[in-house]
Every structure is written in C-alpha cells, then in structure tokens.
Design a protein around this motif. Structure first.
Motif, PDB file in Angstrom:
ATOM      1  N   GLU A  28      -3.080  19.618 -24.629  1.00 47.20           N
ATOM      2  CA  GLU A  28      -2.185  18.768 -25.435  1.00 47.20           C
ATOM      3  C   GLU A  28      -1.894  17.452 -24.725  1.00 47.20           C
ATOM      4  N   ILE A  29      -1.938  16.394 -25.512  1.00 47.38           N
ATOM      5  CA  ILE A  29      -1.609  15.071 -24.962  1.00 47.38           C
ATOM      6  C   ILE A  29      -0.505  14.449 -25.808  1.00 47.38           C
ATOM      7  N   GLY A  30       0.559  14.035 -25.145  1.00 46.19           N
ATOM      8  CA  GLY A  30       1.650  13.360 -25.857  1.00 46.19           C
ATOM      9  C   GLY A  30       1.803  11.939 -25.334  1.00 46.19           C
ATOM     10  N   ARG A  31       2.657  11.193 -25.996  1.00 48.84           N
ATOM     11  CA  ARG A  31       2.908   9.819 -25.562  1.00 48.84           C
ATOM     12  C   ARG A  31       4.364   9.655 -25.175  1.00 48.84           C
ATOM     13  N   LYS A  32       4.600   8.870 -24.121  1.00 48.58           N
ATOM     14  CA  LYS A  32       5.981   8.587 -23.731  1.00 48.58           C
ATOM     15  C   LYS A  32       6.455   7.362 -24.518  1.00 48.58           C
ATOM     16  N   MET A  33       7.540   6.726 -24.075  1.00 46.39           N
ATOM     17  CA  MET A  33       8.104   5.611 -24.846  1.00 46.39           C
ATOM     18  C   MET A  33       7.091   4.500 -25.092  1.00 46.39           C
ATOM     19  N   ASN A  34       6.284   4.253 -24.081  1.00 45.69           N
ATOM     20  CA  ASN A  34       5.265   3.235 -24.235  1.00 45.69           C
ATOM     21  C   ASN A  34       3.985   3.881 -24.766  1.00 45.69           C
ATOM     22  N   TYR A  35       3.330   3.265 -25.743  1.00 48.71           N
ATOM     23  CA  TYR A  35       2.226   3.910 -26.445  1.00 48.71           C
ATOM     24  C   TYR A  35       1.100   4.368 -25.515  1.00 48.71           C
ATOM     25  N   SER A  36       0.801   3.574 -24.492  1.00 45.04           N
ATOM     26  CA  SER A  36      -0.327   3.943 -23.630  1.00 45.04           C
ATOM     27  C   SER A  36       0.088   4.856 -22.470  1.00 45.04           C
ATOM     28  N   ASP A  37       1.372   5.171 -22.368  1.00 41.43           N
ATOM     29  CA  ASP A  37       1.857   6.043 -21.293  1.00 41.43           C
ATOM     30  C   ASP A  37       1.756   7.496 -21.758  1.00 41.43           C
ATOM     31  N   LEU A  38       0.713   8.183 -21.281  1.00 42.59           N
ATOM     32  CA  LEU A  38       0.450   9.539 -21.759  1.00 42.59           C
ATOM     33  C   LEU A  38       1.120  10.582 -20.877  1.00 42.59           C
ATOM     34  N   VAL A  39       1.401  11.726 -21.477  1.00 41.14           N
ATOM     35  CA  VAL A  39       1.778  12.889 -20.670  1.00 41.14           C
ATOM     36  C   VAL A  39       1.034  14.078 -21.267  1.00 41.14           C
ATOM     37  N   THR A  40       0.422  14.859 -20.411  1.00 40.24           N
ATOM     38  CA  THR A  40      -0.360  15.983 -20.914  1.00 40.24           C
ATOM     39  C   THR A  40       0.360  17.285 -20.558  1.00 40.24           C
ATOM     40  N   GLU A  41      -0.111  18.320 -21.242  1.00 45.12           N
ATOM     41  CA  GLU A  41       0.335  19.668 -20.932  1.00 45.12           C
ATOM     42  C   GLU A  41       0.091  19.981 -19.441  1.00 45.12           C
ATOM     43  N   VAL A  42      -0.970  19.399 -18.900  1.00 47.14           N
ATOM     44  CA  VAL A  42      -1.341  19.693 -17.511  1.00 47.14           C
ATOM     45  C   VAL A  42      -0.335  19.071 -16.528  1.00 47.14           C
ATOM     46  N   ASP A  43       0.154  17.849 -16.836  1.00 49.56           N
ATOM     47  CA  ASP A  43       1.197  17.250 -15.996  1.00 49.56           C
ATOM     48  C   ASP A  43       2.378  18.212 -15.904  1.00 49.56           C
ATOM     49  N   LYS A  44       2.776  18.731 -17.053  1.00 51.71           N
ATOM     50  CA  LYS A  44       3.976  19.590 -17.086  1.00 51.71           C
ATOM     51  C   LYS A  44       3.734  20.912 -16.357  1.00 51.71           C
ATOM     52  N   ARG A  45       2.565  21.498 -16.583  1.00 54.85           N
ATOM     53  CA  ARG A  45       2.248  22.764 -15.888  1.00 54.85           C
ATOM     54  C   ARG A  45       2.223  22.561 -14.374  1.00 54.85           C
ATOM     55  N   CYS A  46       1.606  21.461 -13.944  1.00 50.67           N
ATOM     56  CA  CYS A  46       1.519  21.202 -12.496  1.00 50.67           C
ATOM     57  C   CYS A  46       2.913  21.022 -11.911  1.00 50.67           C
ATOM     58  N   GLU A  47       3.747  20.235 -12.591  1.00 45.79           N
ATOM     59  CA  GLU A  47       5.079  19.997 -12.018  1.00 45.79           C
ATOM     60  C   GLU A  47       5.886  21.294 -11.952  1.00 45.79           C
ATOM     61  N   ALA A  48       5.796  22.119 -13.005  1.00 47.28           N
ATOM     62  CA  ALA A  48       6.538  23.384 -13.004  1.00 47.28           C
ATOM     63  C   ALA A  48       6.083  24.256 -11.833  1.00 47.28           C
ATOM     64  N   LYS A  49       4.780  24.301 -11.610  1.00 44.53           N
ATOM     65  CA  LYS A  49       4.239  25.115 -10.508  1.00 44.53           C
ATOM     66  C   LYS A  49       4.722  24.591  -9.147  1.00 44.53           C
ATOM     67  N   ILE A  50       4.702  23.272  -8.997  1.00 46.43           N
ATOM     68  CA  ILE A  50       5.128  22.672  -7.723  1.00 46.43           C
ATOM     69  C   ILE A  50       6.611  22.988  -7.457  1.00 46.43           C
ATOM     70  N   ILE A  51       7.432  22.847  -8.490  1.00 50.59           N
ATOM     71  CA  ILE A  51       8.863  23.123  -8.311  1.00 50.59           C
ATOM     72  C   ILE A  51       9.067  24.603  -7.965  1.00 50.59           C
ATOM     73  N   GLU A  52       8.335  25.458  -8.631  1.00 47.72           N
ATOM     74  CA  GLU A  52       8.453  26.905  -8.345  1.00 47.72           C
ATOM     75  C   GLU A  52       8.131  27.185  -6.876  1.00 47.72           C
ATOM     76  N   ILE A  53       7.057  26.598  -6.383  1.00 50.48           N
ATOM     77  CA  ILE A  53       6.640  26.850  -4.991  1.00 50.48           C
ATOM     78  C   ILE A  53       7.676  26.293  -4.001  1.00 50.48           C
ATOM     79  N   ILE A  54       8.175  25.096  -4.278  1.00 47.34           N
ATOM     80  CA  ILE A  54       9.185  24.509  -3.377  1.00 47.34           C
ATOM     81  C   ILE A  54      10.443  25.384  -3.367  1.00 47.34           C
ATOM     82  N   HIS A  55      10.881  25.786  -4.547  1.00 50.57           N
ATOM     83  CA  HIS A  55      12.130  26.552  -4.623  1.00 50.57           C
ATOM     84  C   HIS A  55      11.992  27.989  -4.134  1.00 50.57           C
ATOM     85  N   ASN A  56      10.778  28.520  -4.130  1.00 49.27           N
ATOM     86  CA  ASN A  56      10.576  29.845  -3.519  1.00 49.27           C
ATOM     87  C   ASN A  56      10.959  29.813  -2.044  1.00 49.27           C
TER      88      ASN A  56
END
Ligand code: IPD
Ligand code: CA
Ligand code: CA
Length: 260
Positions: A28-56
C-alpha cells in the motif's frame, strides 16, 4: 554503549529484512500532505518493528520517528528513526534507500547507523570512536577545492514553490559546471560524503530523522557540518551543509549566500 549498539544493529537488521521482503512487490502506498510525499505500508511496518525492538530492551526510552514514533516517556534518551529514507525511490523500485537510526542522550547524538541493505552497506559511528562502513574505518575525501568536487543535494517535497530558495541554490551550483547528483536519500547523501564519494552535500529543509545518524557519521569521518552561513548545525534546524571540511566548505557557503 555496547548494549545500545547491539539494539541499534538489531533494529536496523530487522527493518532491512522487511524492506527487502517487500521490495518490488505490491504494498500500500499513501500520500502525506504534499502530493509527492509518499508513505508506504513498509515505512509503517519498519518503524513499528524498530520501536518494538528498542522498547524490548529500553522501555523508558523515547523514539522520535518519522511515522509517529513514541515520545511519551520522561527520558534523556531519544532514538531518532527514519524507517525508510528514500521512500519515493523505494516505492518506484529504485534500490537507493536505507534505514537510519540515531541515539541522542541529553541532547547530543552519540551513535548512528545507516543501513542500505539492498547495497549491502552499513554505516556506523559512535561519538569519539570514528566512522565505519561494514566495520572498515572510513574518512572523508581530501579534495581541497570546489572546482574538483562532486556534490549531492536533495529537494523538499514542496520544491516547486522554490521553498527556502532550493531551486536558486541548485541553479547557482550547476552554473559552476560542477557534477551534482540528487539520489533521494539524505541519510545516504551524508554517508557518501563521510566515505569520500562526494565532497559536499547541502539541503534546505531536513528533519532530524533524515540527518541525525548521517551527521555523526560525517563528523566522525573527519568532515564538517554547519548551516548555510557556517553557523552551528543542529539536527532540529532545517538547513544542512556537510562537507569533507576542506576549503571547499567556505566556497560552498559563498555560493549558498547568493540566495538566502
Ligand atoms: C527524504 C529524502 C530525500 C530528501 C527529502 C527527505 P524520505 O526523506 O531523504 O533525499 O531530499 O528532503 O524528506 O521522505 O524518503 O524519508
Ligand atoms: Ca527521510
Ligand atoms: Ca522516511
């Protein structure tokens, strides 16, 4: 510090695994406030994983992350995370992207890692201990003059409005006839200065997660990072000028001053 390094490495490795798993596949690819500023499902999955590892390992530490982070703790430790730097490249299956993780303690960046998994390159620095690419010490280039330099830059997502004179700066440099690249990943731009591939990097409008790790990696490789007029750099201010620290740094300031 060893424990921080271990966790940083594990977080970067796990994010990289996710990036490689989804690369060139459907997501999945979404757009942020600016049309060309993309955010993907992968950005979100990666960040969630990183936070989980740090907080462990460090449940009380804060995480300043591009996709939301977790900044709710009372802590002097802040992990600064860009889960994918180069998201637009990633979304277009262009293999120039990375994960960038830095650790700030009491307002000072003390450790940084930038992992470009598709290229098998992991950059790492710890304050006072030098910079490394895949465990090999790196240093900035020893080119002295701007006329002998290759530069890199990036543009903000609202570049078409010439925000912060970003187009003017580009024109001023290109008119000097220099080779200038635009790779689409600020963290890698910084690391490539650190290992001597580029002499200089400037960008008008970065966020802390784009540059925190790269900043330390450049400093520890012997480079110099300032704002556009040679003043003190902060990861919380927008403009960055990062070079090998030779006289071309001042030459670049003179060019940047033409359009402030
Ligand atoms: C972007 C990249 C790009 C830079 C932009 C950043 P993102 O980060 O680093 O090179 O020019 O200013 O926002 O959106 O790919 O994480
Ligand atoms: Ca980024
Ligand atoms: Ca990002």
């Amino acid at each position: 510090m060893e424990e921080y390094k271990k966790v940083m490495n594990e977080a970067a490795e796990e994010a990289a695994k996710i990036q490689l798993e989804y690369f060139e596949k459907d997501f999945e690819i979404g757009r942020k406030m600016n049309y060309s500023d993309l955010v993907t499902e992968v950005d979100k999955r990666c960040e969630a994983k990183i936070i989980e590892i740090i907080h462990n390992s460090f449940p009380d530490h804060n995480v300043l992350g591009e996709e939301g982070g977790d900044l709710h703790k009372k802590s002097e430790h802040v992990w600064i995370v860009d889960p994918i730097d180069g998201t637009v490249n990633y979304a277009h299956s262009l293999p120039i992207f990375c994960v960038s993780i830095a650790l700030e303690i009491k307002g000072e960046v003390v450790m940084g890692m930038v992992y470009s998994a598709k290229n098998g390159e992991k950059f790492f620095a710890e304050k006072g201990k030098g910079s490394y690419l895949n465990d090999k010490r790196i240093k900035v280039s020893d080119v002295e003059l701007l006329k002998d330099s290759m530069l890199v830059t990036g543009f903000p997502y609202d570049a078409k409005e010439n925000s912060n004179h970003c187009i003017d700066h580009f024109v001023n440099f290109i008119k000097l006839g220099l080779p200038i690249r635009r790779l689409g990943s600020a963290a890698l731009d910084a690391c490539y200065v650190a290992c001597g591939r580029f002499e200089g990097f400037w960008e008008v409008n970065l966020n802390p997660w784009d540059i925190a790790a790269g900043y330390l990696i450049i400093l520890e490789a012997g480079g110099k990072v300032t704002d556009f007029i040679g003043g003190k750099f902060s990861i919380y201010k927008k403009p960055v000028l990062a070079t090998n620290g030779r006289s071309l740094h001042d030459e670049m300031i003179e060019v940047l001053k033409k359009s402030l």
